[in-house]
Design a protein around this motif. Structure first.
Motif, short mmCIF file in Angstrom:
data_model
loop_
_atom_site.label_atom_id
_atom_site.label_comp_id
_atom_site.label_asym_id
_atom_site.label_seq_id
_atom_site.Cartn_x
_atom_site.Cartn_y
_atom_site.Cartn_z
N GLU A 1 -80.71 13.36 34.76
CA GLU A 1 -81.12 14.19 36.10
C GLU A 1 -82.46 14.83 35.87
O GLU A 1 -83.25 14.71 36.86
N ALA A 2 -82.65 15.36 34.55
CA ALA A 2 -83.93 16.08 34.39
C ALA A 2 -85.22 14.89 34.24
O ALA A 2 -86.20 15.15 34.57
N VAL A 3 -84.86 13.72 33.70
CA VAL A 3 -85.98 12.82 33.56
C VAL A 3 -86.04 12.29 34.98
O VAL A 3 -87.27 11.98 35.28
N MET A 4 -84.93 12.04 35.64
CA MET A 4 -85.46 11.74 37.04
C MET A 4 -86.10 12.76 38.25
O MET A 4 -87.07 12.10 38.66
N ALA A 5 -85.91 13.85 37.85
CA ALA A 5 -86.58 14.82 38.51
C ALA A 5 -88.01 14.96 38.00
O ALA A 5 -88.96 15.07 38.91
N ALA A 6 -88.19 14.66 36.74
CA ALA A 6 -89.58 14.58 36.52
C ALA A 6 -90.22 13.40 36.99
O ALA A 6 -91.53 13.60 37.49
N LEU A 7 -89.43 12.29 36.99
CA LEU A 7 -90.37 10.81 37.56
C LEU A 7 -90.57 11.27 38.88
O LEU A 7 -91.35 10.93 39.49
N ALA A 8 -89.51 12.36 39.77
CA ALA A 8 -89.77 12.13 41.23
C ALA A 8 -90.88 13.01 41.55
O ALA A 8 -91.53 12.96 42.55
N THR A 9 -91.52 13.70 40.62
CA THR A 9 -92.68 14.38 40.85
C THR A 9 -94.08 13.21 41.00
O THR A 9 -95.01 13.84 41.50
N LEU A 10 -93.69 12.32 40.45
CA LEU A 10 -94.81 11.15 40.70
C LEU A 10 -94.40 10.17 41.75
O LEU A 10 -95.21 9.84 42.39
N ASN A 11 -93.23 10.22 42.11
CA ASN A 11 -92.73 9.41 43.44
C ASN A 11 -91.33 10.02 43.88
O ASN A 11 -90.38 9.51 43.33
N ALA A 12 -91.32 10.64 44.68
CA ALA A 12 -90.33 11.17 45.24
C ALA A 12 -89.36 10.37 46.02
O ALA A 12 -88.23 10.68 45.91
N ALA A 13 -90.05 9.45 46.95
CA ALA A 13 -89.17 8.46 47.55
C ALA A 13 -88.23 7.38 46.50
O ALA A 13 -87.38 7.03 46.69
N ASP A 14 -88.83 7.19 45.24
CA ASP A 14 -88.54 6.12 44.33
C ASP A 14 -88.57 6.65 43.20
O ASP A 14 -89.55 6.26 42.47
N PRO A 15 -88.06 7.71 42.54
CA PRO A 15 -88.39 8.14 41.19
C PRO A 15 -88.13 7.37 40.12
O PRO A 15 -89.08 7.29 39.05
N LEU A 16 -87.72 5.95 40.18
CA LEU A 16 -87.41 4.95 39.07
C LEU A 16 -88.49 4.19 39.13
O LEU A 16 -88.95 3.52 38.17
N ALA A 17 -89.53 4.13 39.97
CA ALA A 17 -90.52 3.14 40.42
C ALA A 17 -91.63 3.38 39.37
O ALA A 17 -91.88 2.48 38.56
N PRO A 18 -92.01 4.58 38.65
CA PRO A 18 -92.96 4.78 37.93
C PRO A 18 -92.52 4.04 36.45
O PRO A 18 -93.19 3.56 35.44
N LEU A 19 -91.16 4.68 36.30
CA LEU A 19 -90.62 3.83 34.90
C LEU A 19 -90.60 2.50 34.90
O LEU A 19 -90.95 1.83 33.90
#
Ligand code: NFS
Ligand code: SF4
Length: 636
Positions: free
Chosen positions: A412-430
């Motif tokens: 959840e914390a990893v997804m939350a950090a990623l969501a700061t880059l892309n809130a609509a699609d947090p997995l996208a940056p990864l």
């Protein structure tokens, strides 16, 4: 004694001479005394399954090739191996059962000392288990979640797999495991079946035995997944927190209490009560009040949820006592050295066991039950405060060795950090960064320390090489402890060791998540049961790319594996499709058939396999090659 060859931890190197001066044997001395270790046992060729034995098979083909009952080397090795998997599964699943039973009682309103601290997490778990949440009280939902979880220990319909594994792996993987007949329907039944089929005169077919073992290993995964998730609901889902690690976290002016073992049901309450009893400790002369420090996986649990500093990991747990400033060590279950109460007796340290099924000669036993949790914790903390008064100032020796660590990266914390880059699609940056090669792949480090390796060394060597090759690193358990102690879980480590493209990604995510710098070089995902967090992230990635886990450029490594739990974890890691490195040669090499089965044979069945390599630099090279192979197959 040349201590350097046993551990790479500077705190251990500083404290072993203290033990020697005091004339007290440590784990490293006892290792020496055990040399040479039995060759038959090392190869897995010794059988003690019945009292006609022990029997052993001659590995060179000259002596006996079968035990008295006729069991040959392949049968003996396979039986020994899968009994270890069953023990690991039992250990993790007992831990999980304990938490599920406690949550069920919270749901019934029977445990006023415990609460659902993370209601959102509970609701998300309920969703995964198909439990309704609308217009219901949190306690009702908790009761249903716990009750459904406990069905994984009770279901007798072998066609219906356990709920938790079904809710945790990609559909493609579940279908493969189902076809192979290794999806567990009931944790307890799976463990019992392994014990039964390995009784004298039962299953003797090595392949059939190993597949039965794999089902046990997947039951282990099921047990740890539910332990992690229910713990989060009860005690909070970890978020990044800055703390410190290694023996220097013990404070001279405080009442120091080490919590050691595994289950947060005990350690959480100790932490709460300690903060309430600070003034009593100060009145007793400890100007800094009470200082809780963690050891082993309990250390990981309280570190990631509360930022409690980590004193040390498995192999150096004895060292905490040699500081002369540890007032109490409180333990529950698993990975607790039986030497500890004896060493505590040489000091003022109170050594307290708490679980009625885990007592140790020489320890004070304070029976811990959830219905009197706070009252019992108060008693335990008071013993520590009393012990503080018996300290011998002349014997205090706390090496000033500690490192900053940023820990608590739940999925959840990893997804939350990623969501700061892309809130609509947090997995996208990864996904983007994996596809474009900025991140070459992902490696999960797990498992123990072993005297068969130099403590923490394999972890560090492999991680640094992988990081240079832009591999994103995750860690749990004593591996995470090793990295935290050696300063590899902070931002400086990212600057020092990450390859350029990995550094850029970690920096972009860290800065956007408000860390004012990169993410740490290695993400701390928690204790050993929390390996399920990494699987959760991997499953999200696989689902997103519409591939199976075995297709991802993802590897696991247990470079210093030792316990039966680690054997179970490494085995399910193979079963879910991951190339899994072991830095310790497993006790199976007496049988070429079993060795081939878990390396080459497993690859055909599961996609995952064991990669055994005790040279850490070579292991790292091989892991990078495996990741490149996976990328190639994916066409990226
Ligand atoms: Ni896991 Fe090994 Fe134990 Fe934790 Fe440490 S030794 S298998 S890491 S404390 S369980
Ligand atoms: Fe020996 Fe067979 Fe008994 Fe094992 S089960 S100890 S091989 S007789």
């Amino acid at each position: 004694m040349d201590i350097k060859i046993r551990s790479s931890d500077p705190a251990v190197i500083a404290l072993c001479p203290v033990a020697e001066q005091e004339g007290i044997a440590t784990v490293f001395d006892r290792y020496e005394m055990q040399q040479p270790q039995c060759g038959f046992g090392t190869l897995g060729l010794c059988c003690r399954i019945c009292w006609k034995g022990p029997c052993r098979v001659d590995p060179f083909g000259d002596g006996p090739q079968a035990g008295i009952c006729g069991a040959g080397k392949d049968t003996i090795v396979a039986r020994n191996l899968i009994r270890m998997m069953a023990a690991g599964a039992a250990a993790h699943s007992e831990h999980g059962r304990h938490i599920a039973l406690a949550m069920q009682r919270v749901g019934k309103g029977e445990l006023p000392d415990y609460h659902i601290r993370d209601e959102e997490k509970l609701k998300s778990i309920a969703g995964r288990l198909d439990i309704a949440v609308a217009d219901r009280t949190i306690t009702d939902i908790a009761y249903d979640v716990a009750t459904k979880t406990l069905e994984d220990y009770q279901n007798q319909d072998s066609k219906v797999p356990c709920h938790w594994i079904s809710a945790s792996l990609p559909a493609k993987r579940l279908s493969l495991l189902g076809k192979l007949g290794v999806l567990p329907h009931n944790i307890d039944a799976t463990v019992a079946q392994i014990m039964s089929r390995t009784h004298i005169g039962c299953d003797a077919d090595p392949e059939n035995l190993v597949l039965g073992g794999m089902r046990g290993a997947l039951a282990d995964f099921n047990g740890m997944a539910l332990a992690t998730e229910l713990s989060d609901a009860m005690f909070g889902t970890p978020k990044p927190v800055v703390t410190q690690a290694n023996i220097g976290v013990i404070k001279k002016q405080a009442v120091n209490i080490a919590v050691n073992g595994h289950n947060p049901l005990l350690s959480e309450v100790i932490c709460d009560i300690a903060s309430e009893m600070n003034s009593i400790a100060r009145d007793a002369g400890a100007s800094e009040g009470i200082n809780i420090v963690g050891i082993c996986c309990t250390g990981n649990e309280v570190m990631m949820r509360h930022g409690i500093p980590l004193a040390t990991n498995y192999l150096s747990q004895e060292m905490a006592i040699f500081t002369g400033a540890l007032d109490a060590m409180v333990v529950d279950v698993q990975c607790i050295m039986p030497s500890l109460p004896q060493i505590s007796e040489c000091y003022h340290t109170e050594f307290i066991t708490t679980m009625d099924e885990n007592k140790m000669p020489g320890a004070r036993h304070v029976s811990f039950h959830e219905d009197k949790a706070r009252e019992t914790a108060r008693k335990i903390v008071q013993y520590a405060i009393d012990a503080y008064g018996r300290r011998d100032a002349k014997r205090i020796n706390i090496p000033d060795i500690k490192q900053t660590a940023i820990v608590g990266f739940s999925s959840e914390a990893v997804m939350a950090a990623l969501a700061t880059l892309n809130a609509a699609d947090p997995l996208a940056p990864l996904v983007e960064n994996i596809v474009n090669g900025n991140i070459l792949g992902v490696a999960l480090f797990a498992g123990c320390n072993s005297t068969r390796a130099i403590q923490d060394e394999n972890f560090q060597v492999i991680a640094k090489i992988l990081a240079r090759n832009n591999v994103l690193l995750l860690a749990t358990g004593c591996g995470a402890g090793a990295f935290a102690k050696h300063g590899l879980m902070n931002q400086q480590a990212t600057e020092a060791w990450a390859g350029d493209s990995l550094k850029a990604v970690l920096t972009a995510i860290g800065v956007s998540a408000g860390l004012e710098g990169p993410l740490p070089l290695i993400l701390h995902m928690g204790s050993c049961v929390d390996n399920s967090r990494a699987v959760q992230l991997a499953t999200a990635l696989a689902d997103r790319l519409n591939v199976d886990l075995s297709d991802l450029p993802l590897v696991a490594s247990a470079p210093e594996a030792m316990s039966e739990k680690a054997i179970a974890i490494a085995s399910w890691s193979v079963a879910i499709g991951l190339p899994t490195h072991l830095g310790i040669v497993p006790q199976v090499t007496g049988s070429a058939v079993v060795t081939d089965l878990i390396t080459e044979g497993a690859k055909d069945l599961f996609g995952g396999y064991f990669l055994v390599e005790s040279d850490p630099a070579l292991a790292a090279e091989k892991l990078v090659a495996v990741i490149r192979e996976k990328r190639h197959a994916l066409g990226i």
